[in-house]
Design a protein around this motif. Structure first.
Motif, PDB file in Angstrom:
ATOM      1  N   LEU A   1       6.799   7.278 -10.097  1.00 52.35           N
ATOM      2  CA  LEU A   1       6.235   8.378  -9.740  1.00 52.35           C
ATOM      3  C   LEU A   1       6.564   8.933 -11.059  1.00 52.35           C
ATOM      4  CD1 LEU A   1       4.146  10.498  -7.739  1.00 52.35           C
ATOM      5  CD2 LEU A   1       6.534  11.407  -6.882  1.00 52.35           C
ATOM      6  N   ARG A   2       5.138   9.464 -11.988  1.00 53.12           N
ATOM      7  CA  ARG A   2       5.739  10.395 -12.897  1.00 53.12           C
ATOM      8  C   ARG A   2       5.907  11.892 -12.462  1.00 53.12           C
ATOM      9  NH1 ARG A   2       2.476  11.488 -17.817  1.00 53.12           N
ATOM     10  NH2 ARG A   2       3.684  11.525 -19.777  1.00 53.12           N
ATOM     11  N   LEU A   3       6.708  12.926 -13.788  1.00 46.78           N
ATOM     12  CA  LEU A   3       7.159  14.129 -13.418  1.00 46.78           C
ATOM     13  C   LEU A   3       7.122  15.146 -14.151  1.00 46.78           C
ATOM     14  CD1 LEU A   3       8.952  14.053  -9.439  1.00 46.78           C
ATOM     15  CD2 LEU A   3       6.763  13.956  -9.920  1.00 46.78           C
ATOM     16  N   TYR A   4       6.138  16.102 -13.759  1.00 48.71           N
ATOM     17  CA  TYR A   4       7.360  16.670 -15.254  1.00 48.71           C
ATOM     18  C   TYR A   4       8.019  17.963 -14.510  1.00 48.71           C
ATOM     19  CZ  TYR A   4       7.107  21.191 -17.886  1.00 48.71           C
ATOM     20  OH  TYR A   4       7.135  21.917 -19.213  1.00 48.71           O
TER      21      TYR A   4
ATOM     22  N   ASN B   1       0.709  -1.029  -0.021  1.00 49.49           N
ATOM     23  CA  ASN B   1       0.019   0.504   0.734  1.00 49.49           C
ATOM     24  C   ASN B   1       0.613   1.313  -0.034  1.00 49.49           C
ATOM     25  OD1 ASN B   1      -1.942  -1.448  -0.180  1.00 49.49           O
ATOM     26  ND2 ASN B   1      -2.162  -1.744   2.610  1.00 49.49           N
ATOM     27  N   PHE B   2       1.602   1.352  -1.286  1.00 50.28           N
ATOM     28  CA  PHE B   2       2.439   2.834  -0.824  1.00 50.28           C
ATOM     29  C   PHE B   2       2.706   3.439  -2.571  1.00 50.28           C
ATOM     30  CE2 PHE B   2       6.350   0.987  -1.743  1.00 50.28           C
ATOM     31  CZ  PHE B   2       6.350  -0.441  -1.329  1.00 50.28           C
TER      32      PHE B   2
ATOM     33  N   LYS C   1      16.815  11.390   3.425  1.00 52.23           N
ATOM     34  CA  LYS C   1      16.336   9.820   4.408  1.00 52.23           C
ATOM     35  C   LYS C   1      15.069  10.994   4.545  1.00 52.23           C
ATOM     36  CE  LYS C   1      20.429   8.840   7.657  1.00 52.23           C
ATOM     37  NZ  LYS C   1      20.895   8.855   8.834  1.00 52.23           N
ATOM     38  N   ASP C   2      14.005   8.985   5.039  1.00 52.97           N
ATOM     39  CA  ASP C   2      12.384   9.627   5.980  1.00 52.97           C
ATOM     40  C   ASP C   2      11.725  10.485   5.097  1.00 52.97           C
ATOM     41  OD1 ASP C   2      13.379   9.102   7.700  1.00 52.97           O
ATOM     42  OD2 ASP C   2      14.528  11.058   8.491  1.00 52.97           O
ATOM     43  N   ILE C   3      12.296  10.214   3.200  1.00 49.34           N
ATOM     44  CA  ILE C   3      11.300  10.023   2.417  1.00 49.34           C
ATOM     45  C   ILE C   3      10.937   9.694   1.297  1.00 49.34           C
ATOM     46  CG2 ILE C   3      10.954  11.959  -0.158  1.00 49.34           C
ATOM     47  CD1 ILE C   3      11.479  13.958   1.980  1.00 49.34           C
ATOM     48  N   THR C   4       9.242   9.444   0.901  1.00 52.78           N
ATOM     49  CA  THR C   4       8.631   9.015   0.228  1.00 52.78           C
ATOM     50  C   THR C   4       8.078   9.071  -1.327  1.00 52.78           C
ATOM     51  OG1 THR C   4       6.371   9.013   1.503  1.00 52.78           O
ATOM     52  CG2 THR C   4       8.072   6.877   1.916  1.00 52.78           C
ATOM     53  N   LEU C   5       7.715   8.072  -2.121  1.00 51.52           N
ATOM     54  CA  LEU C   5       7.188   8.323  -3.544  1.00 51.52           C
ATOM     55  C   LEU C   5       5.466   9.130  -2.799  1.00 51.52           C
ATOM     56  CD1 LEU C   5       8.603   5.987  -6.184  1.00 51.52           C
ATOM     57  CD2 LEU C   5       9.275   8.561  -5.209  1.00 51.52           C
ATOM     58  N   LYS C   6       5.009   8.749  -1.610  1.00 54.24           N
ATOM     59  CA  LYS C   6       4.090   9.409  -1.753  1.00 54.24           C
ATOM     60  C   LYS C   6       3.825  10.229  -0.971  1.00 54.24           C
ATOM     61  CE  LYS C   6      -0.715   8.051   0.661  1.00 54.24           C
ATOM     62  NZ  LYS C   6      -0.846   9.174   1.199  1.00 54.24           N
ATOM     63  N   ARG C   7       4.336  10.477  -0.335  1.00 51.79           N
ATOM     64  CA  ARG C   7       4.533  11.791   0.079  1.00 51.79           C
ATOM     65  C   ARG C   7       5.248  13.099  -0.413  1.00 51.79           C
ATOM     66  NH1 ARG C   7       8.984  12.483   5.648  1.00 51.79           N
ATOM     67  NH2 ARG C   7       7.518  11.172   6.067  1.00 51.79           N
ATOM     68  N   ILE C   8       5.845  12.875  -1.954  1.00 54.53           N
ATOM     69  CA  ILE C   8       6.353  13.788  -2.766  1.00 54.53           C
ATOM     70  C   ILE C   8       4.738  14.193  -3.530  1.00 54.53           C
ATOM     71  CG2 ILE C   8       7.709  14.196  -4.785  1.00 54.53           C
ATOM     72  CD1 ILE C   8       9.591  11.782  -3.897  1.00 54.53           C
ATOM     73  N   LYS C   9       3.785  13.202  -3.471  1.00 53.74           N
ATOM     74  CA  LYS C   9       3.307  13.773  -4.410  1.00 53.74           C
ATOM     75  C   LYS C   9       1.730  14.047  -3.932  1.00 53.74           C
ATOM     76  CE  LYS C   9      -1.080  10.657  -6.685  1.00 53.74           C
ATOM     77  NZ  LYS C   9      -1.302   9.216  -7.021  1.00 53.74           N
ATOM     78  N   ASP C  10       1.938  13.797  -2.387  1.00 46.31           N
ATOM     79  CA  ASP C  10       0.916  14.901  -1.511  1.00 46.31           C
ATOM     80  C   ASP C  10       1.535  16.150  -1.589  1.00 46.31           C
ATOM     81  OD1 ASP C  10      -0.331  12.777  -1.219  1.00 46.31           O
ATOM     82  OD2 ASP C  10       0.166  11.633   0.427  1.00 46.31           O
ATOM     83  N   LYS C  11       2.787  16.143  -1.569  1.00 50.37           N
ATOM     84  CA  LYS C  11       3.113  17.827  -0.980  1.00 50.37           C
ATOM     85  C   LYS C  11       2.866  18.121  -2.588  1.00 50.37           C
ATOM     86  CE  LYS C  11       6.647  20.127   1.329  1.00 50.37           C
ATOM     87  NZ  LYS C  11       8.107  19.791   1.372  1.00 50.37           N
ATOM     88  N   PHE C  12       3.527  17.679  -3.598  1.00 52.13           N
ATOM     89  CA  PHE C  12       3.287  18.444  -4.964  1.00 52.13           C
ATOM     90  C   PHE C  12       2.052  17.520  -5.536  1.00 52.13           C
ATOM     91  CE2 PHE C  12       7.617  18.682  -3.158  1.00 52.13           C
ATOM     92  CZ  PHE C  12       7.234  20.233  -3.066  1.00 52.13           C
ATOM     93  N   PRO C  13       0.768  17.959  -5.641  1.00 52.48           N
ATOM     94  CA  PRO C  13      -0.130  17.052  -6.359  1.00 52.48           C
ATOM     95  C   PRO C  13      -0.104  17.516  -7.962  1.00 52.48           C
ATOM     96  CG  PRO C  13      -1.059  18.958  -4.651  1.00 52.48           C
ATOM     97  CD  PRO C  13       0.172  18.429  -4.127  1.00 52.48           C
ATOM     98  N   GLN C  14       0.603  18.459  -8.363  1.00 56.13           N
ATOM     99  CA  GLN C  14       0.269  18.891  -9.410  1.00 56.13           C
ATOM    100  C   GLN C  14       1.542  18.281 -10.078  1.00 56.13           C
ATOM    101  OE1 GLN C  14      -1.633  20.495 -11.045  1.00 56.13           O
ATOM    102  NE2 GLN C  14      -3.044  20.540  -9.171  1.00 56.13           N
ATOM    103  N   LYS C  15       2.910  17.855  -9.581  1.00 54.43           N
ATOM    104  CA  LYS C  15       3.749  17.150  -9.923  1.00 54.43           C
ATOM    105  C   LYS C  15       4.984  17.866 -11.023  1.00 54.43           C
ATOM    106  CE  LYS C  15       1.306  13.368 -10.612  1.00 54.43           C
ATOM    107  NZ  LYS C  15       0.744  11.701 -11.294  1.00 54.43           N
ATOM    108  N   ARG C  16       5.222  18.732 -11.102  1.00 54.37           N
ATOM    109  CA  ARG C  16       5.867  20.448 -11.874  1.00 54.37           C
ATOM    110  C   ARG C  16       6.390  20.474 -10.273  1.00 54.37           C
ATOM    111  NH1 ARG C  16       3.691  21.747 -16.064  1.00 54.37           N
ATOM    112  NH2 ARG C  16       4.377  23.953 -16.506  1.00 54.37           N
ATOM    113  N   PHE C  17       7.935  20.800 -11.000  1.00 51.22           N
ATOM    114  CA  PHE C  17       9.184  21.244 -10.989  1.00 51.22           C
ATOM    115  C   PHE C  17       9.578  22.284 -11.256  1.00 51.22           C
ATOM    116  CE2 PHE C  17       7.725  17.249  -8.435  1.00 51.22           C
ATOM    117  CZ  PHE C  17       7.911  17.851  -7.588  1.00 51.22           C
TER     118      PHE C  17
END
Length: 338
Positions: free
Chosen positions: A23-26, A18-19, A55-71
């Protein structure tokens, strides 16, 4: 007497649960700043985009924090009278878990982030305007990338049911696998760690083949294992391998081991023992044939030492290959400049 192969180097598998493991990012580098034509001023370059292992980073955390997935990197500063050379735009860092493979959207690998602090540039900022570009800036590079989380084991145990893989995992490492029959799968492997006196840790995973074949000799079992691996994923056979001969505490095991070693010297002479469709395309050459008894502990320390030596050798060879590749890149860059 039972057999299993130790496939050395890095066996990579995906862990399901369940994780998020992909992750696909622009990503886009920042645009450069405007040059100042009348004074010959150069605009600042745009900021780059980096992926950094933390450390202490997950792909889910990236997705939740940056829902647009644009950097996007920062825009370079324009040249002006007070600062003829504009400042570079702020670079953007994407913090990602350790154990990430970064690829382009088409699957081409950009690089790997295996330890904390590893970093990869995934989008370069645009150039600031200057006399060579009529003082007009360029836009940063835009790309779609993927972050692929992989659990990496240094080696894998491969064998048929009842070969003693679970017992060997327990004897060698801190794993506590259940003794049961599982199909050959990379979904739920058994994991453990080998600990060495110099504090080196080596990860191990155990795979099991679902055997439908009746009892066979040790030599036939080796060839069937090879054929199963060939059918499952042929490139696995390119990895260095050690053949572990288990249950040496049984009666007549020594005689069977001598017979097996003789047959492995010229396997093609004994291939008629197998049906044609079960003969592998190529016979495996083993770095070592190691007799052990997982139940009594015989040969376990020797096996651990051989695994460590082989992994160190592979790591040294890989390092030399990386250094040679970087040297060739530098030579190419020098030739282009000259």
């Amino acid at each position: 007497m039972q057999l299993e192969m130790v496939q050395l180097s890095r066996v990579v598998f995906r862990k399901y649960g369940n994780f998020i493991d992909n992750l696909r990012l622009y990503v886009r580098g920042g645009s450069g700043g405007m040059g100042l034509q009348r004074l010959g001023g150069k605009g600042g370059d745009g900021g780059d985009v980096w992926v950094v292992a933390a450390k202490d980073i997950t792909l889910k955390r990236i997705k939740d924090k940056f829902p647009q997935k644009r950097f996007v990197g920062g825009v370079g500063a324009n040249s002006n009278i007070r600062a003829l050379k504009g400042e570079k735009g702020e670079s953007k860092e994407i913090l990602a878990p350790v154990g990430i493979t970064v690829t382009f959207d088409d699957g081409k690998i950009i690089g790997h982030l295996n330890t904390e602090g590893d970093r990869l540039m995934v989008a370069k900022g645009g150039r600031g305007g200057c006399m060579y570009s009529a003082f007009q800036p360029s836009r940063g590079k835009a790309k779609l990338i993927r972050l692929d989380l992989k659990l990496i084991a240094d080696f894998g145990l491969v064998g048929f049911p009842n070969a003693g893989k679970s017992s060997l995992l327990t004897a060698m490492s801190n794993a506590t696998p259940e003794i049961a029959s599982y199909p050959f799968t990379t979904v739920r492997p058994h994991i453990g760690k080998l600990m060495y006196k110099d504090y080196k840790q080596v990860d191990v995973c155990g795979f099991q083949l679902a055997s439908k074949a009746p009892f066979r000799s040790a030599f036939e079992t080796v060839q069937l294992l090879t054929k199963e691996l060939e059918l499952y994923k042929e490139e696995l056979l390119l990895k260095p391998a050690i053949l572990v001969v288990n249950k040496m505490d049984l009666t007549s095991a020594e005689d069977k081991l001598l017979e097996l070693k003789e047959q492995l010297q010229k396997p093609e002479d004994f291939s008629d023992l197998l049906p044609d469709d079960m003969i592998p395309k190529n016979f495996t050459t083993f770095k070592q044939v190691v007799p052990i008894s997982a139940s009594t502990g015989f040969g376990i320390d020797n096996l651990k030492s051989l695994i460590r030596e082989s992994l160190d050798e592979e790591a040294e060879n890989a390092t030399e290959a990386v250094h040679e590749e970087r040297l060739q890149e530098l030579r190419h860059q020098v030739q282009q400049r000259s």
